[in-house]
Scaffold this motif. Structure first.
Motif, short mmCIF file in Angstrom:
data_model
loop_
_atom_site.label_atom_id
_atom_site.label_comp_id
_atom_site.label_asym_id
_atom_site.label_seq_id
_atom_site.Cartn_x
_atom_site.Cartn_y
_atom_site.Cartn_z
N ALA A 1 0.84 -1.21 0.00
CA ALA A 1 0.00 0.00 0.00
C ALA A 1 0.87 1.25 0.00
O ALA A 1 0.61 2.21 -0.74
N LEU A 2 1.90 1.26 0.83
CA LEU A 2 2.82 2.41 0.87
C LEU A 2 3.52 2.59 -0.47
O LEU A 2 3.67 3.72 -0.96
N ALA A 3 3.95 1.48 -1.06
CA ALA A 3 4.65 1.56 -2.35
C ALA A 3 3.72 2.04 -3.46
O ALA A 3 4.11 2.83 -4.32
N LEU A 4 2.47 1.56 -3.47
CA LEU A 4 1.51 1.99 -4.47
C LEU A 4 1.24 3.49 -4.37
O LEU A 4 1.25 4.21 -5.37
N PHE A 5 1.01 3.94 -3.14
CA PHE A 5 0.75 5.37 -2.96
C PHE A 5 1.98 6.19 -3.32
O PHE A 5 1.89 7.22 -4.00
N GLY A 6 3.16 5.74 -2.87
CA GLY A 6 4.39 6.49 -3.14
C GLY A 6 4.72 6.56 -4.63
O GLY A 6 5.09 7.62 -5.14
N SER A 7 4.59 5.44 -5.33
CA SER A 7 4.90 5.44 -6.75
C SER A 7 3.90 6.27 -7.54
O SER A 7 4.26 6.99 -8.47
N GLY A 8 2.62 6.18 -7.15
CA GLY A 8 1.62 7.01 -7.81
C GLY A 8 1.86 8.49 -7.59
O GLY A 8 1.71 9.30 -8.51
N ALA A 9 2.26 8.84 -6.37
CA ALA A 9 2.55 10.25 -6.07
C ALA A 9 3.78 10.72 -6.83
O ALA A 9 3.83 11.86 -7.32
N LEU A 10 4.80 9.86 -6.96
CA LEU A 10 6.02 10.23 -7.68
C LEU A 10 5.73 10.46 -9.15
O LEU A 10 6.20 11.44 -9.74
N VAL A 11 4.95 9.58 -9.74
CA VAL A 11 4.59 9.74 -11.15
C VAL A 11 3.79 11.04 -11.34
O VAL A 11 3.98 11.76 -12.33
N ALA A 12 2.91 11.33 -10.39
CA ALA A 12 2.13 12.56 -10.48
C ALA A 12 3.03 13.79 -10.43
O ALA A 12 2.80 14.77 -11.15
N ARG A 13 4.07 13.74 -9.61
CA ARG A 13 5.02 14.86 -9.55
C ARG A 13 5.76 15.01 -10.87
O ARG A 13 5.98 16.12 -11.35
N ILE A 14 6.16 13.88 -11.47
CA ILE A 14 6.88 13.92 -12.74
C ILE A 14 6.01 14.52 -13.83
O ILE A 14 6.47 15.30 -14.67
N THR A 15 4.73 14.16 -13.81
CA THR A 15 3.80 14.65 -14.84
C THR A 15 3.08 15.92 -14.41
O THR A 15 2.10 16.32 -15.04
N THR A 16 3.55 16.55 -13.34
CA THR A 16 3.05 17.83 -12.82
C THR A 16 1.59 17.78 -12.40
O THR A 16 0.87 18.77 -12.46
N ARG A 17 1.11 16.61 -11.95
CA ARG A 17 -0.22 16.50 -11.36
C ARG A 17 -0.08 16.47 -9.84
O ARG A 17 1.02 16.34 -9.31
N HIS A 18 -1.22 16.56 -9.14
CA HIS A 18 -1.16 16.61 -7.68
C HIS A 18 -0.75 15.24 -7.12
O HIS A 18 -1.37 14.22 -7.46
N PRO A 19 0.29 15.18 -6.27
CA PRO A 19 0.77 13.90 -5.75
C PRO A 19 -0.28 13.11 -4.97
O PRO A 19 -0.32 11.88 -5.04
N LEU A 20 -1.11 13.82 -4.21
CA LEU A 20 -2.14 13.13 -3.42
C LEU A 20 -3.12 12.40 -4.32
O LEU A 20 -3.50 11.26 -4.06
N PHE A 21 -3.52 13.04 -5.40
CA PHE A 21 -4.45 12.42 -6.34
C PHE A 21 -3.81 11.21 -7.01
O PHE A 21 -4.41 10.13 -7.11
N GLY A 22 -2.57 11.38 -7.48
CA GLY A 22 -1.87 10.27 -8.14
C GLY A 22 -1.65 9.09 -7.22
O GLY A 22 -1.84 7.93 -7.60
N GLY A 23 -1.25 9.37 -5.97
CA GLY A 23 -1.02 8.29 -5.01
C GLY A 23 -2.29 7.57 -4.64
O GLY A 23 -2.32 6.33 -4.58
N ALA A 24 -3.36 8.33 -4.38
CA ALA A 24 -4.63 7.72 -4.01
C ALA A 24 -5.21 6.89 -5.15
O ALA A 24 -5.74 5.80 -4.94
N ARG A 25 -5.09 7.40 -6.36
CA ARG A 25 -5.61 6.67 -7.52
C ARG A 25 -4.91 5.33 -7.68
O ARG A 25 -5.55 4.30 -7.88
N GLN A 26 -3.58 5.34 -7.58
CA GLN A 26 -2.84 4.10 -7.75
C GLN A 26 -3.12 3.13 -6.61
O GLN A 26 -3.21 1.91 -6.81
N LEU A 27 -3.29 3.65 -5.40
CA LEU A 27 -3.60 2.80 -4.25
C LEU A 27 -4.95 2.13 -4.41
O LEU A 27 -5.09 0.92 -4.15
N VAL A 28 -5.94 2.86 -4.83
CA VAL A 28 -7.29 2.31 -5.01
C VAL A 28 -7.28 1.23 -6.09
O VAL A 28 -7.85 0.14 -5.91
N LEU A 29 -6.64 1.50 -7.22
CA LEU A 29 -6.61 0.52 -8.31
C LEU A 29 -5.87 -0.75 -7.90
O LEU A 29 -6.33 -1.87 -8.18
#
Length: 238
Positions: free
Chosen positions: A190-218
């Motif tokens: 769960a931590l890795a899913l949220f962290g990787s989603g947040a990191l990708v969101a930062r790279i693509t200039t999207r909000h990290p919280l949204f990216g992390g939560a989306r990847q965690l849910v999926l």
């Protein structure tokens, strides 16, 4: 703004590499490794397997997935590159056989982008004075590719392999270190899913919280479904 100021501003204006062929397979590899191996482990645990069986299944899933990802990425990028080179070869032959028609085609393209007819023809004329420049310009303008910066299949395959292996290793780590319960694997995944989603969101200039939560849910949904299937199958055959 003076010419000097414009030159200084341009020196400080940098773009990230978006065509190198490594980001997409690397991101996809990490996510796929995390989700697929976490789901695999959850399914095996749901079926009532021992910690040893879970570890073996997780290692097998890591190896099989990493090689599959690398092979798929290599083949897809090679195929895409070969097709691109074939189309570029067609364009080069057309420039050699029908230079005036290709020149007119380029001029019309520039007109469609806002240049005046006279300037469009002048630009096309100048570019066609050098054959090497001409076919490269046609490739960029007509095919939308840079012939000098085609993606490397080896870079795509290597980044895909390493990324998948890294992602698939994370949910397996607790079992490798002797934790027989899936709880530690769930928390770590769960931590890795949220962290990787947040990191990708930062790279693509999207909000990290949204990216992390989306990847965690999926990822959680995939693992939950697989766990349920494993539990049902394990109960039925047990």
């Amino acid at each position: 703004m003076t010419l000097v100021q414009e030159h200084v501003a341009e020196q400080h204006h940098h773009h990230r590499d978006v065509t190198g062929g490594w980001l997409r397979p690397a991101v996809f590899g990490v996510m796929d490794g995390l989700v697929s191996n976490a789901a695999l482990i959850a399914g095996v645990v749901g079926g009532g397997a021992s910690a040893t069986t879970v570890t073996i299944a997780g290692l097998a899933g890591l190896a099989a997935g990493a090689f599959s990802m690398a092979t798929g990425e290599y083949t897809s990028v090679v195929s895409q590159t070969e097709m691109t080179k074939a189309e570029i070869a067609v364009e080069r032959r057309e420039i050699d056989r029908h230079p005036e028609a290709e020149k007119e085609e380029l001029a019309l393209l520039y007109q469609s982008r806002g240049l005046s007819p006279d300037l469009s023809r002048q630009v096309a004329e100048e570019l066609h004075k050098n054959g090497e420049i001409a076919w490269r310009v046609h490739a960029r303008e007509e095919l939308g590719v840079d012939p000098d910066d085609l993606p490397s299949p080896w870079v795509a395959a290597g980044s895909s392999f390493l990324a998948f292996a890294l992602g698939a290793l994370i949910p397996l780590l607790p079992f490798l270190f002797g934790f027989g319960s899936i709880t530690a694997a769930v928390v770590l995944t769960a931590l890795a899913l949220f962290g990787s989603g947040a990191l990708v969101a930062r790279i693509t200039t999207r909000h990290p919280l949204f990216g992390g939560a989306r990847q965690l849910v999926l990822g959680a949904a995939a693992a939950a479904v697989t766990y349920g299937i494993g539990h049902l199958v394990g109960t039925a055959i047990g």
